[in-house]
Scaffold this motif. Structure first.
Motif, PDB file in Angstrom:
ATOM      1  N   ASP B 161       0.853  -1.197   0.000  1.00  7.95           N
ATOM      2  CA  ASP B 161       0.000   0.000   0.000  1.00  7.95           C
ATOM      3  C   ASP B 161       0.884   1.241   0.000  1.00  7.95           C
ATOM      4  N   ASN B 187      -0.360  -0.927  -4.653  1.00  5.19           N
ATOM      5  CA  ASN B 187      -1.750  -0.546  -4.382  1.00  5.19           C
ATOM      6  C   ASN B 187      -1.769   0.930  -3.987  1.00  5.19           C
ATOM      7  N   ILE B 189      -3.062   4.264  -2.597  1.00  3.64           N
ATOM      8  CA  ILE B 189      -4.077   4.735  -1.652  1.00  3.64           C
ATOM      9  C   ILE B 189      -4.012   6.259  -1.592  1.00  3.64           C
ATOM     10  N   PRO B 190      -4.947   6.953  -2.232  1.00  4.20           N
ATOM     11  CA  PRO B 190      -4.892   8.415  -2.238  1.00  4.20           C
ATOM     12  C   PRO B 190      -5.495   9.038  -0.975  1.00  4.20           C
ATOM     13  N   TYR B 191      -4.914  10.128  -0.534  1.00  5.57           N
ATOM     14  CA  TYR B 191      -5.443  10.893   0.605  1.00  5.57           C
ATOM     15  C   TYR B 191      -5.742  12.312   0.163  1.00  5.57           C
ATOM     16  N   ASN B 195      -0.006  15.886   3.926  1.00  6.29           N
ATOM     17  CA  ASN B 195       0.075  15.632   5.346  1.00  6.29           C
ATOM     18  C   ASN B 195      -0.732  14.399   5.769  1.00  6.29           C
ATOM     19  N   VAL B 199       0.775  11.045   7.531  1.00  5.86           N
ATOM     20  CA  VAL B 199       0.258  10.597   8.826  1.00  5.86           C
ATOM     21  C   VAL B 199      -0.254   9.159   8.736  1.00  5.86           C
ATOM     22  N   VAL B 202       2.610   6.944   9.044  1.00  6.48           N
ATOM     23  CA  VAL B 202       3.084   6.927  10.432  1.00  6.48           C
ATOM     24  C   VAL B 202       2.160   6.048  11.276  1.00  6.48           C
ATOM     25  N   ALA B 203       0.867   6.161  11.039  1.00  7.29           N
ATOM     26  CA  ALA B 203      -0.101   5.398  11.822  1.00  7.29           C
ATOM     27  C   ALA B 203      -0.131   3.932  11.407  1.00  7.29           C
ATOM     28  N   GLY B 204       0.496   3.600  10.313  1.00 10.83           N
ATOM     29  CA  GLY B 204       0.552   2.203   9.900  1.00 10.83           C
ATOM     30  C   GLY B 204      -0.592   1.771   9.015  1.00 10.83           C
ATOM     31  N   GLU B 205      -1.419   2.707   8.565  1.00 11.54           N
ATOM     32  CA  GLU B 205      -2.508   2.305   7.677  1.00 11.54           C
ATOM     33  C   GLU B 205      -1.948   1.933   6.311  1.00 11.54           C
ATOM     34  N   THR B 206      -0.929   2.647   5.882  1.00 16.09           N
ATOM     35  CA  THR B 206      -0.227   2.302   4.649  1.00 16.09           C
ATOM     36  C   THR B 206       1.229   2.051   5.014  1.00 16.09           C
ATOM     37  N   MET B 219       8.861  13.870  10.417  1.00 15.97           N
ATOM     38  CA  MET B 219       8.587  12.503  10.828  1.00 15.97           C
ATOM     39  C   MET B 219       9.860  11.661  10.766  1.00 15.97           C
ATOM     40  N   GLN B 224       9.639   8.517  13.226  1.00 17.28           N
ATOM     41  CA  GLN B 224       8.288   8.010  13.004  1.00 17.28           C
ATOM     42  C   GLN B 224       8.177   7.426  11.603  1.00 17.28           C
TER      43      GLN B 224
END
Lengths: 159, 342, 540
Positions: B161, B187, B189-191, B195, B199, B202-206, B219, B224
């Motif tokens: 991701d 894969n 994954i657009p945000y 920022n 994030v 950093v949070a581990g979603e991707t 970071m 991070q």
């Protein structure tokens, strides 16, 4: 009180509009372009589709309710329409709306202070707020103060 | 006049006076020797949200140039539609040198191929770049990816991701260039912005993010994120972080992916205005403030304008335009706009 | 120990110059907040530019002051004029304006001030003592969790209506969501419902919509109203009775905690915090029927909630350099520009800064309270101005405020159009609050839903994995099918058409006798529903 808003006719008209509108949105969202192999699951149409269906459900509930209260019986009569059109409220509404729109059209064409002062002056005059010289004072002062504090002090762009 | 009105007016007047007296100190005198000297407030339209890279660059430049030009510069954020609507309104304004835009090269260069503003070419703009920030491949510190080899292995063996700030954004273009060059897939994954994408990693979603060094610098400093490589032909030095190796050390023919941030002014403005602005930019872009911004945000301070900037724009248009077109993101072929293949 | 540091830093700030800067900044913030269209985000952005050359200490103090003041200031115009100055105050309108209509404006303004102050204190506690803990919590909110949070927001739309007709609340909320889909979306950059109009690509901004649905509608309806204007005599004192505040202590703490948590979650700001706090207060209240008609509880919840968000939103700014709300994003940029680097390194490099920052926040909150109470009396005079003088000036301010957001004439047109849409909506009993909430929630739901799908390769089960997701799903479920009186009736309304349809279907097939005993045996669940249904009918 619940489920009875006391305006079955209004509800009926709105519900018909809602049903038609959400149907149209459902149609639009199904025909939106799909990206990647996930198809609909990640397509731009997914959320409009889901919420249009929810809106459709709400519309149908409203429709069902207003039909139960016989909201479909429209009592249009020429006389009523004429009374509505001649009512002071209607005239005021149209004047207010028209002046706002004219004000918008002139923004950017005429200097902000001038058009704003004219707008405020006219509206106060039309609704008989105060005598004319006080009106003139209020309208020019307010327009100038707004222009000065926005445009000159805070560098906020004005139309 | 009723008492209420009087009180209202007095309150407004008093606050206006208080405010003026506090902020009037900021006003400066005009520079005497300039041929074209601006007589009223200049507006910079930043077509992105306040606080982003374009916004910060524009703000620093504006505060430096205010003093040189002897006028005040207002910044208006007009976000939406990947910056294209704001960029368009800067273009549609009267071309008298009083309306500028603050954006990045790759964005302005791809509005045509992405069909956002097909009528405005990147060649219609004179760019003034002050900040260069390359894309950095960074991963979540808990990820098994620790270096280039494990990165390639991960992309080869599983679906990774990769977060980005959206279609056509720096991180997306970097990922396309990376994957396209090495024949890998990922894969995407657009945000909603650089920022949030950082994030999310950093949070581990991707797992991976390839956004601009500017957006990942802090970071990285805080451990991070872990940097793998910079998508440039030179290594990147960010204070407080180990030197980030250049991607060309691992894959020799990998293109550099980086963004130039700065000002965009339509080429049709009066030439003497352009001259004055150019001189002011020259000084401002070499100021301490710009240097400090670059240092802190892990990027490089540059001063690129004139035909040199046109070249940067041409390169960006050709590289990003074709990348986006080839990957099926852009609808319009760059050929249509005489943009050659890189 | 942290407490001592906080006091130390606060005392260090108590110089005449700092106090002056703080008070002027908060007053400016209040004015920005009061004016329709000018929000905290715009206020901070403008002041960032104006204070750029200042010493960082003063500049940051001014920016915090503007932030605190603006979020609070929005409640002034919400209570007095039914025009929320910022989206964060839309929930305050629901009860604040009815209170002011009934002659309790002074009390409402005073209570809102107190509530905002207490909300700020909740934020302060979070900011100065819980930053490391809450910072980690912020990272727990990923796409799935934010999606459920947004869905929860949609569910409470039905509760944000005074008329007691949840269907209309949902219709308004869903319409708002629909309209928020107009424009280019973030995931694929696809242009939805733009019909080739390039201005529509950026979508409808929240500010033009807010100013249109509240401001323009208010101007249109109060100017076209022909009933003679009556000035409601204003009674009641400004400083609230201690017992009013004390009686609401649970409410205040609850709203404060909700506000802080909403603030901490990245990207969810004060606009949503006040609505959630309001909804919780309504459901916990012994008098939910008063909500929307001038409930003190509702007013306190909303105002405590939105100001608590400010402190909460600054937590991830300091801890992770991630903004918790849009204004906090600008504040974060300003910190960077002033050479202060918040984020995980802050605690190591500059551990005292957290307390200095909190002290500034504390000072700003006090300034807000003092100024707030002081300006109540002059503000009440606004109510004495004739509508025909007041409304045109407000319209000019609406125009200016809407234009100021992005400098785009199109936004003014959007504002007028939404005024035209909002006018019949108000007349037909569709509340504005959920409509505005829908505009805010729409992109959140859409983006996170589809991003979640991309992350899970289209497997919806991934939405139900994390504990926070499950908690939010349960909360949403209870909001929709809860057991409080108001919600039970919602349930029966939702089921009535189903029952009637079943009945008519039955009739068509000749299965249903008048007593209905040939209906298939019903489950317990069905019985329960039917019992509620009959309860409902007896009440009607």
């Amino acid at each position: 009180m619940n489920g009875n808003s006391g305006m079955p006719r209004g509800d009926f008209i709105v519900s018909v509009i809602l049903v038609v509108f959400s149907g149209w949105v459902i149609h639009m969202s199904l025909s939106m372009r799909r990206f990647g192999e996930l198809g609909l699951a990640a397509s731009p149409g997914l959320s409009p589709l889901v919420f249009a269906i929810l809106l459709l459900v709400c519309g149908l509930i409203l429709l069902r309710r207003s039909v139960a209260q016989r909201g479909y019986r429209m009592a249009w009569s020429g006389q009523k329409t004429a009374v509505f059109l001649r009512a002071v409220e209607t005239r005021h509404f149209i004047v207010v709306l028209a002046t706002i729109f004219i004000y918008y059209l002139f923004l950017g064409v005429v200097h902000f202070v001038m058009i704003s002062a004219v707008y405020v002056f006219f509206t106060i005059w039309y609704f008989k707020g105060v005598v004319w010289w006080k009106n003139l004072l209020i309208s020019t002062l307010s327009a100038t103060i707004i222009w000065y504090s926005f445009d000159q002090v805070f560098l906020i762009p004005l139309p | 006049m009723s008492r209420g009105v009087r009180v209202f007016l007095v309150v407004m007047l008093v606050s206006a006076v208080a405010v003026v007296s506090l902020f009037a100190a900021g006003a400066r005198e005009a520079a005497p020797d300039a041929e074209w000297s601006p007589s009223r407030t200049i507006t910079i339209i930043v077509p992105w949200g306040a606080g982003g890279a374009s916004d910060q660059t524009a703000r620093v430049l504006a505060s430096e140039m205010e003093g040189i030009l002897g006028t005040r510069i207002a910044i208006v954020n007009q976000p939406g539609a990947s910056g294209s609507t704001g960029q368009k309104s800067a273009f549609d304004a009267r071309k008298d040198g009083y309306t500028w835009a603050g954006n990045a090269d790759a964005s302005v260069a791809t509005y045509q191929v992405l069909d956002y503003t097909p009528e405005i070419s990147h060649r219609d703009w004179q760019a003034y770049f002050a900040i260069f920030t390359p894309c950095v491949i960074a991963v979540n510190p808990d990820s098994p990816i620790t270096d280039w080899d494990s990165l390639i292995e991960a992309f080869e063996t599983r679906s990774v991701d990769v977060a980005s700030a959206g279609i056509g954004a720096g991180g997306h273009i970097a990922a396309e260039a990376f994957a396209g060059n090495l024949g890998l897939s990922y894969n995407h994954i657009p945000y909603g912005g650089g920022n949030p994408a950082v994030v999310a990693t950093v949070a581990g979603e991707t797992e991976v993010v390839m956004q601009l060094s500017m957006e990942v610098a802090d970071m990285l400093r805080a451990d991070q994120l872990r940097a793998i490589a910079v998508l440039d032909n030179r290594p990147l030095q960010i204070s407080g972080v180990d030197e980030i190796p250049a991607v060309t050390d691992f894959a020799a023919d990998m293109p550099s992916v980086g963004f130039h941030f700065g000002l965009f002014i339509p080429k049709d403005i009066p030439p003497e205005a352009a001259q004055t602005i150019s001189a002011a930019f020259e000084t401002a872009s070499q100021s301490e403030a710009v240097r400090r911004l670059a240092e802190e945000r892990g990027s490089v301070a540059v001063s690129v304008q004139g035909s040199e900037a046109d070249q940067v724009m041409e390169q960006a248009a050709s590289m990003f335009g074709w990348l986006l077109y080839d990957s099926g993101v852009a609808d319009n072929s760059p050929e249509q706009f005489d943009i050659p293949r890189p | 120990m942290g407490f001592v540091y906080l006091i130390q830093e606060t005392v260090a700030l108590l110089t005449p110059m700092d106090l002056l800067y703080c008070f002027v900044a908060v007053q400016l913030g209040i004015i920005f907040g009061m004016l329709p269209g000018l929000t905290a985000t715009v206020g901070i952005a403008i002041l960032t530019a104006l204070t750029f050359q200042w010493d960082p200490g003063n500049a940051i103090l001014v920016l915090i002051g503007v932030y605190v003041g603006a979020i609070y200031g929005g409640s002034r115009s919400a209570i007095l004029l039914n025009i929320p100055g910022t989206p964060a105050s839309a929930a305050t309108c629901l009860d604040g304006y009815p209170l002011s209509r009934s002659g309790n404006a002074a009390q409402a303004l005073g209570l809102a001030t107190t509530a905002s102050f207490l909300g700020s204190m909740a934020g302060l506690v979070a900011l100065s003592f819980l930053t490391p803990v809450l910072g980690g919590f912020a990272l727990e909110f990923k796409s799935y969790e934010v999606f459920w949070l947004a869905v929860f927001g949609v569910a409470i739309c039905g509760n944000l209506t005074a008329a007691g007709d949840p269907v209309k609340g949902w219709v308004a909320g869903l319409l708002g969501i629909m309209l928020s889909f107009v424009g280019m979306e973030t995931i694929q950059g696809f242009r939805r419902f733009t019909f080739g109009v390039s201005e529509l690509m950026a979508g409808f901004g929240i500010i033009p919509v807010l100013v249109g649905t509240y401001g323009i509608v208010e101007i249109l309806s109060s100017l076209s109203d022909t009933t003679p204007e009556q000035r409601v005599p204003q009674i009641g004192r400004t400083l609230p009775h201690l017992r009013d505040v004390a009686a609401n202590w649970v409410n205040i703490i609850r709203s404060g905690v909700i506000g802080v948590f909403t603030g901490v979650i990245p990207g969810v700001g004060e606009n949503i915090g006040s609505f959630v706090a309001y909804d919780f207060a309504k459901r916990a209240s012994k008098h939910p029927e008063k909500f929307g008609k001038g409930s003190i509880e509702g007013l306190i919840a909303s105002e405590t909630g939105n100001n608590a968000v400010v402190g909460g939103a600054l937590v991830p700014v300091l801890a992770l350099a991630i903004p918790g709300s849009p204004p906090a994003a600008v504040l974060l940029a300003a910190l960077f520009l002033h050479n202060i680097r918040p984020g995980p390194m802050l605690v190591i490099e500059n551990p005292m800064y957290m307390y200095r920052f909190s002290a500034m926040f504390l000072l700003a909150s006090f300034a807000m309270f003092v100024l707030g109470i002081l300006i109540v009396k002059p503000l009440l005079k606004l109510l004495m101005i004739r509508k025909s003088i007041m409304m045109p000036i407000i319209l000019v301010l609406c125009m200016v405020g809407t234009y100021a957001i992005a400098g785009r004439p199109f936004d003014i047109l959007v504002m007028i159009a939404f005024g035209l849409l909002g006018y019949p909506m108000r007349k037909l009993g569709y509340p504005e609050a959920p409509f505005v909430l829908g505009i805010i929630l729409g992109p959140m739901v859409d983006e996170n839903l589809r991003r979640g799908m991309l992350l899970s390769y289209g497997n919806p089960a991934a939405f139900f994995v994390s504990p926070i997701s499950i908690a939010l799903v349960i909360m949403t479920f209870f909001t929709l099918f809860g057991r409080t009186k108001a919600l039970r009736s919602v349930f029966s309304i939702a089921l009535r058409p189903l029952r009637s349809t079943m009945r008519s279907v039955g009739r068509t097939f000749g299965l249903l006798r008048r007593n209905g005993n040939s209906m298939p045996p019903s489950t317990d669940d069905e019985d329960d529903r039917r019992r509620r249904q009959s309860e409902e009918e007896t009440r009607l």
